[in-house]
Design an enzyme around this catalytic site. Sequence first.
Site, PDB file in Angstrom:
ATOM      1  N   GLY A 154       1.100  -0.861  -0.153  1.00 52.24           N
ATOM      2  CA  GLY A 154       0.258  -0.292  -0.439  1.00 52.24           C
ATOM      3  C   GLY A 154       0.801   1.330   0.169  1.00 52.24           C
ATOM      4  N   LYS A 155       0.229   2.845  -0.003  1.00 51.00           N
ATOM      5  CA  LYS A 155       1.150   3.718  -0.584  1.00 51.00           C
ATOM      6  C   LYS A 155      -0.134   4.596   0.211  1.00 51.00           C
ATOM      7  CE  LYS A 155       5.173   4.979  -0.088  1.00 51.00           C
ATOM      8  NZ  LYS A 155       6.302   4.223  -0.124  1.00 51.00           N
TER       9      LYS A 155
END
Length: 420
Positions: free
Chosen positions: A109-110
């Site tokens: 994720g980011k």
Amino acid sequence: MLATATVEKNAYDVALENFDLAANALELDDNVRAMIKYPERILSVSVPVRMDSGKTVRFEGYRVQHSTLRGPAKGGIRFHPNVTVDEVKALATWMTWKCAVVNIPFGGGKGGVTCNPKALSLGELERLSRRYASSILPLIGPEKDIPAPDVYTTPQIMAWIMDTYSMNKGYPVHGVVTGKPISLGGSLGRNEATGRGVFYTTECSCAHLGIPLKGARVVVQGFGNAGSIAANLFHSAGGKVLAVSDTRGCIFNARGLDIPAVIAFKERTGTVLGFPGAETIKPEELLALECEILVPAALENAVTGENAHTIHARIVAEAANGPVTPEADIVLVKNGVFLIPDILCNAGGVTVSYFEWVQDENHLFWDENDVNGRLEKVMKRAFGDVLKIHLDRKANMRLAANMLGIGRVAETSRVRGLYP
Ligand code: NAD
């Protein structure tokens, strides 16, 4: 052909292109590609913040979950003026493969907010962090998606995010973010982990190439968390750190810089520029220095098709994410430069973030030697796994790392029965 970020090609196009190269080499069928290639969720948020002037300013933010196949999504939050949804998608994609390369049970994720944190007061930064945390609250949680620091986000910002999440739950939830202050369930060794991982993978590369680390000449672009800690470890191991830089400028000493003194100087003045006993050089001169180890530890696109031919390093260790462009990759391979790709080289940060989450979930904390010893084992094993593919399949190091990470995610998808 290899792919990383370029000016013409945005980072996400590069991430997709890199995926295809590895998927082709692995001969993955189209059903698997459809399962694992694209982000699972993309959240775009509006973040209104009351500024000290009394005016309300709206910022744009994102949280992308690329994959939760192997575990909760994991990845940092970037506060930077150049943040775009495509950059966040690319970074989230790389996190999926990176967690698989070091074989930790996380997906990718980011997050990011398009802002200039250097222009914000502490109060404005806190309100921005808390409002952003509230906006992405439906996605995050210790079993779902666990943010961490990235460029221009800090342990203090992680503490505000943890506090905001916990206030909404009504009880403390330490495992919702990593990279927290030690007093709030952070892990010993987390702050140094990315630099340590860069050091361990470079140590392995030196052993593979027969380059003694003692006396090796090292050049580091970007003297922040990753760069300064890696530089200090090379210095302690007897390496000669010739030059380092930050956004304000580059310093050089042919006999080697006293890195602990440069760190203390930067803490005092906010920059490496003006460090006594060093001369100032231009950024292009720093990258072109003859050395055994070059560490790009700033941002994307540091080594491009235009300047790759000036690189005179034996090893390029990608502490930053995406610092070498596709065109530069080709030139470096042709010139016999040994590349330690980002998803391997800088994976020490997420590895100790995983250790932090394990400690938080178990309410039992480890001593620093324990953390560092486990990190060394994980990084050296991952290096060996990538090197084996590099040698057995005659794949360059970036392709080998992508094949390892993407292959592991594909295998998880297969055993979960998500494709026939
Ligand atoms: P940081 O904010 O602590 O440091 C960044 C440093 O780069 C600063 O010293 C800044 O002055 C310098 N810099 C920026 N642009 C520059 C330029 N053009 N020339 C020279 N110096 C420049 O950030 P960080 O956490 O050290 O992250 C650096 C890179 O490492 C990023 O690509 C990040 O995604 C990657 N990374 C960081 C971690 C981590 O745990 N911190 C983990 C994995 C990857």
